[in-house]
Design a protein around this motif. Structure first.
Motif, mmCIF file in Angstrom:
data_model
loop_
_atom_site.group_PDB
_atom_site.id
_atom_site.type_symbol
_atom_site.label_atom_id
_atom_site.label_comp_id
_atom_site.label_asym_id
_atom_site.label_seq_id
_atom_site.Cartn_x
_atom_site.Cartn_y
_atom_site.Cartn_z
ATOM 1 N N LEU A 109 -28.492 41.577 -43.515
ATOM 2 C CA LEU A 109 -29.693 42.421 -43.115
ATOM 3 C C LEU A 109 -29.654 43.734 -43.218
ATOM 4 O O LEU A 109 -30.770 44.338 -43.519
ATOM 5 C CB LEU A 109 -30.039 41.948 -41.756
ATOM 6 N N GLY A 110 -28.491 44.463 -43.060
ATOM 7 C CA GLY A 110 -28.288 45.659 -43.189
ATOM 8 C C GLY A 110 -27.749 46.154 -42.043
ATOM 9 O O GLY A 110 -27.188 45.667 -41.248
ATOM 10 N N GLU A 111 -27.893 47.740 -41.659
ATOM 11 C CA GLU A 111 -27.476 48.515 -40.727
ATOM 12 C C GLU A 111 -28.308 48.869 -39.748
ATOM 13 O O GLU A 111 -29.336 49.640 -40.228
ATOM 14 C CB GLU A 111 -26.463 49.571 -41.362
ATOM 15 N N PHE A 112 -28.573 48.798 -38.493
ATOM 16 C CA PHE A 112 -29.404 49.279 -37.534
ATOM 17 C C PHE A 112 -28.589 50.449 -36.623
ATOM 18 O O PHE A 112 -27.840 50.066 -36.121
ATOM 19 C CB PHE A 112 -30.021 48.215 -36.739
ATOM 20 N N LYS A 113 -29.215 51.602 -36.555
ATOM 21 C CA LYS A 113 -28.585 52.461 -35.696
ATOM 22 C C LYS A 113 -29.666 53.069 -34.797
ATOM 23 O O LYS A 113 -30.809 53.478 -35.258
ATOM 24 C CB LYS A 113 -27.910 53.553 -36.671
ATOM 25 N N PHE A 114 -29.192 53.643 -33.788
ATOM 26 C CA PHE A 114 -29.786 54.232 -32.564
ATOM 27 C C PHE A 114 -28.952 55.496 -31.998
ATOM 28 O O PHE A 114 -28.114 55.072 -31.611
ATOM 29 C CB PHE A 114 -30.397 53.258 -31.293
#
Length: 645
Positions: A332-337
């Protein structure tokens, strides 16, 4: 004939060295084969950008290396240099301006030669790598850039570099003396659970400021008396500006799960601390203009609080802490907060109180924001989507999206969008000077920028299109209506600006000849002329390239033509170290021709150029900005030499 002798005088020693190196390399290869020891390949020497993109270190000689062989060490198409190396550059291509939501110190014209965070690279090398850059300057000096990097292990790298410049220049009071030191380090554990990149920079940029020439007619008439440019009168004979800055940067990532898997959790932390100091010094306030009818005294920047020994000092420091949590899925990829805390202090050593206004001595603030990023890299797709929004009182935001698709290594398309609500640069809001008219404290609105762009880099050529709308545009302009004084103050434009830009690049090749072309078309839809750009800018290079002496020498020679159409170019003001809008004097419509001979011998690249060789016979009407001529014809020589130890 002299040129031929000069060519062989320069290149023959390198040819001899190349032949000796070739013998040495053959012997080394033979020994390596016998001992079966590994030999480093070029793909083991990598440059790593701040975005963590990896680029193989390239020692080839192409036409793009010719464009990058300058003090900035990057292609300066769309920038118009001043007559001396290390001075400001006038921006022809407005699309080169990059914006962010957080405020900057200002003094933008001094920052062309200032290395920002995105200009610092990190490295991974199989053996120690050294690069030496040298280039002659306009008068009495040199430009040098020395760099070395090494890996003590596969996981740990350090690099040290220093770029220095000294050039006296051809005009009165035009000395440049700059230094850019940088130190980088990068480390990762064997399983890459922990990754660190860090750097330190110490930079000092010194320029004597002459304010431009007084009588343009003396320059344009071609009078032999003024061919010695030091005889031309200038507005300032003992003024200078100085920018100094130190920066500490640390970027870390830690993977929570011990082993790399399909799903990974990371913690990111970035720390930045930077201190800057800007000073403008002028010993003598009035300017004396000498003419056949007598002497005239003017005050170029208006009245001052002091009679002499003017010294304006501005200080700025900033600290940023950014903490993020990252979820990575290999599909899915990379999710960053993330959360970010920014604290800055922009200040002077006094408060100015008059009957009409009060100018405080500082602006300091704490800006906290949150945001998220999504990045995807898989197969031929690459994308990045990000959003930042302040959670403190300041109203700033940044929404951006980038999508890239590669059909193959030679054909790529890219789309970008940015919606920005940015705080004005700090010297628009607050500025203090010993010049009475150069003191202000404003409460400007945020600039609102909407930008959409698309580009295609293909085997047939490159094209890019940009459409940008700016609301509450900030700019400087001159309040004085005479030609004698420059009383610059910041303004905010109440209407919208609509800027468009089309850039096309195409190279044609036949036999050993090539014609490289870059065309730029720009336009601005505006009610008032507050943003001026040349409608058409071009660079065209016709060149020949071939191998000689059993391929020991690769030679590249040709002619480059630069041109931009007439327009009201921004003028330069040394007090604010920035450009301001003017609508009185047009600049442009003059050709610039350069003849170059470049060569690659082993790991050395040699550059010889006759710059602006047409200056004597196409008219003395070439200006980088009003009252600031572009430089005359000169021959310059330089070398880039790589050592793989």
């Amino acid at each position: 004939m002299k040129g031929v002798f000069l060519f062989f005088f320069i290149f023959l020693p390198f040819l001899s060295l190349a032949q000796e190196e070739e013998k040495f390399e053959k012997a080394t290869t033979l020994i390596a084969k016998k001992s079966k020891s590994p030999i480093a390949t070029i793909d083991q020497y990598k440059i790593i950008t701040i975005e963590k993109d990896s680029i193989v270190y390239d020692t080839s000689l192409t036409i793009h290396d010719e464009y990058r062989f300058n003090y900035l060490r990057k292609d300066n198409f769309g920038l118009m240099p001043f007559p001396n190396e290390g001075q400001p550059l006038n921006t022809l291509d407005f699309g080169l301006n990059k914006y962010e939501s957080l405020p900057k110190m200002g003094f933008a014209a001094k920052h062309f030669n200032y290395l920002e965070i995105e200009d610092i690279n990190y490295y991974s090398v199989a053996t120690p790598l050294t690069e030496l850059y040298f280039k002659t300057v306009m008068e009495q000096g040199q430009s040098l850039d020395a760099f070395i990097t090494l890996n003590s292990s596969e996981q740990f790298n350090v690099s040290i570099a220093y770029k220095g410049l000294r050039s006296l220049g051809k005009y009165v009071n035009q000395l440049t003396s700059n230094g850019n030191f940088r130190f980088t380090t990068s480390y990762h554990t064997k399983n890459k659970r922990y990754i660190l990149n860090g750097h330190f920079t110490a930079q000092d940029l010194y320029n004597e400021e002459n304010g431009g020439i007084i009588n343009n007619a003396n320059f344009e008439d071609g009078d032999p008396e003024f061919k010695n440019r030091a005889r031309l009168q200038v507005y300032l004979t003992d003024a200078n500006s100085f920018l100094k800055g130190n920066r500490y940067f640390i970027d870390q990532r830690f993977r929570i799960n011990p082993k790399q898997s399909t799903n990974n959790l990371f913690l990111d932390y970035r720390f930045i601390y930077e201190h800057k100091f800007f000073e403008f010094i002028q010993t003598t306030i009035p300017t004396t203009i000498t003419s056949t009818t007598g002497n005239t005294t003017i005050y170029r920047f208006g009245d001052a609080y002091v009679l002499n020994n003017l010294s304006d000092q501005t200080r700025f420091n900033e600290m940023k802490n950014k903490v993020g949590a990252v979820y990575e899925n290999t599909t899915l990829g990379e999710f960053k907060f993330f959360l970010q805390d920014v604290r800055y202090n922009y200040y002077y050593n006094r408060v100015i109180i008059t009957d009409d206004y009060i100018v405080p001595n500082r602006i300091n603030d704490i800006i906290q924001s949150f945001g998220g990023e999504y990045s995807y890299r898989k197969n031929n797709w690459k994308g990045l989507f990000s959003y930042t929004k302040s959670i403190t009182d300041q109203n700033l935001s940044d929404l951006s999206a980038t999508i890239q698709y590669s059909f193959n290594p030679k054909n790529t398309i890219l789309f970008k969008y940015q919606n920005l609500n940015r705080i004005p640069d700090l010297n628009y809001t607050l500025f203090q000077s010993s010049y009475i008219n150069y003191n202000w404290y404003n409460n400007f609105k945020n600039e609102k920028i909407n930008s959409l762009s698309a580009s295609a880099d293909t085997q047939w050529g490159s094209v890019s299109l940009e459409l940008t709308t700016i609301d509450d545009f900030l700019y400087y302009s001159n309040d004085d209506t005479t030609a004698q004084q420059v009383l610059v103050t910041p303004k905010q434009y109440g209407s919208s600006l609509n800027y468009f830009r089309i850039k096309v690049s195409k190279e044609f090749k036949w036999w050993k000849l090539a014609l490289d072309n870059t065309f730029l078309f720009q336009g601005v839809d505006q009610t008032d002329d507050v943003l001026n750009v040349p409608q058409f800018t071009t660079r065209n290079t016709l060149y020949f390239s071939n191998h000689f002496f059993k391929k020991a020498l690769f030679l590249q020679t040709g002619i480059t033509f630069n041109f931009f159409t007439n327009y009201y170019a921004n003028d330069y003001n040394p007090i604010i170290a920035g450009f301001y809008t003017q609508n009185n004097t047009k600049t442009g419509d003059f050709p610039l021709f350069d003849f170059f001979v470049n060569a690659k011998i082993s790991q050395a690249q040699i550059y010889l150029k006759a710059e602006h060789f047409n200056s004597a016979w196409t008219g003395f009407d070439y200006y980088a900005a009003p009252n600031y001529p572009y430089h005359d014809f000169m021959i310059r020589f330089g070398v880039i030499w790589n050592f793989f130890l």
